[in-house]
Write an enzyme that holds these catalytic residues in place. Sequence first.
Site, PDB file in Angstrom:
ATOM      1  N   GLN B 126       2.740   0.408   0.272  1.00 14.02           N
ATOM      2  CA  GLN B 126       2.084   0.558   1.558  1.00 14.02           C
ATOM      3  C   GLN B 126       1.092  -0.588   1.713  1.00 14.02           C
ATOM      4  O   GLN B 126       0.267  -0.811   0.830  1.00 14.02           O
ATOM      5  CB  GLN B 126       1.345   1.896   1.532  1.00 14.02           C
ATOM      6  CG  GLN B 126       0.814   2.362   2.842  1.00 14.02           C
ATOM      7  CD  GLN B 126      -0.068   3.588   2.606  1.00 14.02           C
ATOM      8  OE1 GLN B 126      -0.578   3.802   1.527  1.00 14.02           O
ATOM      9  NE2 GLN B 126      -0.252   4.368   3.628  1.00 14.02           N
ATOM     10  N   GLY B 127       1.194  -1.326   2.818  1.00 14.87           N
ATOM     11  CA  GLY B 127       0.293  -2.451   3.042  1.00 14.87           C
ATOM     12  C   GLY B 127      -0.686  -2.145   4.157  1.00 14.87           C
ATOM     13  O   GLY B 127      -0.521  -2.611   5.289  1.00 14.87           O
ATOM     14  N   SER B 129      -4.612  -1.258   3.383  1.00 17.98           N
ATOM     15  CA  SER B 129      -5.972  -1.700   3.067  1.00 17.98           C
ATOM     16  C   SER B 129      -6.057  -3.225   2.922  1.00 17.98           C
ATOM     17  O   SER B 129      -5.087  -3.877   2.526  1.00 17.98           O
ATOM     18  CB  SER B 129      -6.446  -1.075   1.757  1.00 17.98           C
ATOM     19  OG  SER B 129      -6.537   0.310   1.904  1.00 17.98           O
ATOM     20  N   SER B 161      -0.434   0.530  -3.873  1.00 12.55           N
ATOM     21  CA  SER B 161       0.159   1.197  -5.042  1.00 12.55           C
ATOM     22  C   SER B 161       1.591   0.715  -5.238  1.00 12.55           C
ATOM     23  O   SER B 161       2.333   0.611  -4.265  1.00 12.55           O
ATOM     24  CB  SER B 161       0.199   2.714  -4.858  1.00 12.55           C
ATOM     25  OG  SER B 161      -1.017   3.177  -4.391  1.00 12.55           O
ATOM     26  N   GLU B 244       1.074  12.037   3.857  1.00 12.46           N
ATOM     27  CA  GLU B 244       0.491  11.939   2.520  1.00 12.46           C
ATOM     28  C   GLU B 244      -0.284  13.213   2.207  1.00 12.46           C
ATOM     29  O   GLU B 244      -0.276  13.705   1.088  1.00 12.46           O
ATOM     30  CB  GLU B 244      -0.439  10.721   2.451  1.00 12.46           C
ATOM     31  CG  GLU B 244      -1.033  10.535   1.064  1.00 12.46           C
ATOM     32  CD  GLU B 244      -1.967   9.335   0.971  1.00 12.46           C
ATOM     33  OE1 GLU B 244      -2.496   8.925   2.013  1.00 12.46           O
ATOM     34  OE2 GLU B 244      -2.152   8.842  -0.137  1.00 12.46           O
ATOM     35  N   GLU B 370     -16.920  10.271   1.101  1.00 15.47           N
ATOM     36  CA  GLU B 370     -17.800  10.150   2.271  1.00 15.47           C
ATOM     37  C   GLU B 370     -16.988  10.282   3.560  1.00 15.47           C
ATOM     38  O   GLU B 370     -17.392  10.988   4.493  1.00 15.47           O
ATOM     39  CB  GLU B 370     -18.537   8.805   2.231  1.00 15.47           C
ATOM     40  CG  GLU B 370     -19.608   8.714   1.154  1.00 15.47           C
ATOM     41  CD  GLU B 370     -19.044   8.596  -0.264  1.00 15.47           C
ATOM     42  OE1 GLU B 370     -17.878   8.205  -0.415  1.00 15.47           O
ATOM     43  OE2 GLU B 370     -19.785   8.912  -1.216  1.00 15.47           O
TER      44      GLU B 370
END
Lengths: 348, 387
Positions: B126-127, B129, B161, B244, B370
């Site tokens: 997965q691209g 971040s 990942s 997810e 957070e």
Amino acid sequence: MEFGFTEQQRHLREVTRAYLAERYPPDRVAALADGAGHAPDGWASLVELGWRDGDLGLVEQAVLADESGYALHPVPWWSTLCAALPGTAPATVACHDDDCATLDAAHRASAVRAVAGPGGWRVSGVKRLVPDLAAVTEVLLTAGTAEGVALFRVRRDAAGVTVVDRAGLDGLRRPADLRLADTPAEPVAGVAGTPAALRRLRWRAYTLLAAEALGVARRAYDLAVAHARTRTQFGRPIGAFQGVSFRVADSYVAVELAHSLVYRAAWLAGPDGDRPDGTVDEAVAAAVVAARDAAVRGCEHAIQVLGGIGMTWEHPVHRWYRRALWIRGFDAPSARHRAGLARALLGS
Amino acid sequence: MSLVDLNDSTEQAAFRAGLRAWLRERLPEPAPDGAPPDPADLRDWTKQVHAAGYAGLTWPVAYGGRGLSPVHQGIFAEECALAGAPDQLNVIGLNMVGPTLIRYGTPAQQERHLAAILAGDHVFCQGFSEPEAGSDLAAVRTAARRVPGGFVVDGEKLWSSYAPLADHCLLLARTGPDGPRHRGLTCFLLDMRAPGVTVRPLRQINGAAEFGQILLDGVRIGDDCVVGEVDAGWAVAMTTLAHERGTFGVTLNARLSVQFDRLLATVRATGHADDPLVRDEVAQLHVEVQALRWTGYRALTGLQRTGEPGPESAVLKLHWSHVHQRVCDLAVRLLGDRAALDGPDAFWAGYWQGQLLRSRGNTIEGGTSEILRGLIAERVAGLPRWR
């Protein structure tokens, strides 16, 4: 596998919540806590609504206990269910005394003695910190016979009964000492049947108390949320500040986790189950540990979010905090429940 | 009148029994001292899972799946964790990209990828971040410039990942730099072997490299690789992230149960089984693990009944991450001065030291604690937005 309420259970929760909200708004609850200690007209209404019906399972009773904690239902219903005596009269349980500190040891010793005579059984001695004693008419108690500890019932107005009221932290669940002097008593379970009866009593008492704690935690969360949405400081609702909103979120997490354990315990500890005792013991202990923490910490979070107003006698939050502390102090501390879990996990 | 049935149905029990037998046959015996198994060949395991019919359990039958319920997916996750099965290499393809393509993909994209994802031939990463777009995902800077027949992409992706092992990537890139930030983003299917794609393994805090950095330098992507509409990639990315969260909580809980059993084995092996302070801490962690487990089942039931993850699923990842950190932390404390060792001289070859270091990422990855508390405060409690 299915872990969620049925339509009937959801309906039961809704009508219960509406009934309690209408009948016991916080100002009436506060007045009763500072006054009589319970609603004198509450019991008949509860019986009429079916709260003492024999066909309610423990899950349904947990729903009622959960909502009772949310409202601080000012009647001795929990104590009555603990006693589980036949009939619909309000009742309570008296196990703790100088020789018995916790319910899990109540079958071993009792400072109250029971003697059989020509006119039936008579009990003598002192039971300590009996909840709701002033509000009930029947008492289930442990007493030592020549053969061992057995369960008896006495009427609160029977001969030789003296009730010594004690000043309590929670004005809606008041403790009293029960002094018995040659009081006529009716056997409920013999020496052989008492350990199993007490085990079922402990499951019931703790599961419903954990459910009540869950309701207390939910109410504390709702009080905090309502205040955080509307109270404005520095030009914005304080719920917009992460220091406040994160505390509220943590309360929510604790409520949801406790909810899962409480209703799982209610499902496992119900009378229709034939689960191994160890499984039920562990499920009940886990529910108690989590729900007590959720209630006490939830109230503490709510008081912090409420700020100065939460420190006043006038604001009702301390009523729930007092109940949370009562629940935490009842019978055995959470450390003892964790010790039981550790025995199951690591051996003794 | 029983509200809940915490037991498997007959059919679920049969599914569990069949799966358990298959796992026992395929996997080595667990170590008698409770030590974790050696890492396995992940790609080979993924292919075995597919061959046995356990890939794509919840995908519709029309797309090559089994059309089973989320409860079955939960049973699969539980039994795999209990048996010490390797991770599924293609977890992103199976749980995130596949369902996203079923919803948004063109028939050609579905044809190209779905069967290959199930078979383990197209391993996805997965691209999303980037160095400047972590929690604030809408800040992605990787730019896809329009050229005839497609796009040319330049930028950098981080914390991807399985990137070092992946064949394809679901990429989020900026196609319209002007206007509100959530618009102007597009999702692409990127071939990791395309010219201009460089993957560098990212060495983590524990020394392992399960993540990668993806450098994109003038990478050409065809129009046929756009997922959904151009400039409408935010909705696609959110769908992916929602998948997810679906049954992932059950997977996390199952792994946590296994990790907790390893903690018990460590308590015994280090001679702490009679230590009252350790016993108290272990019992408290047991309560937390059970609370997560049964909250996971509630979330699964909610998903089953409504098709949407309910509010209780929001607490799963948040609390799981903190409990897992506490489990790892206690385990390392049990080692006493031997906690200073690592590698072959250390207890279980440094397993707990590595797990503790890695677990610090649990409260960061997949939504920081957070961000998750903020989500609960806004969406569940209805508190005002802070930003």
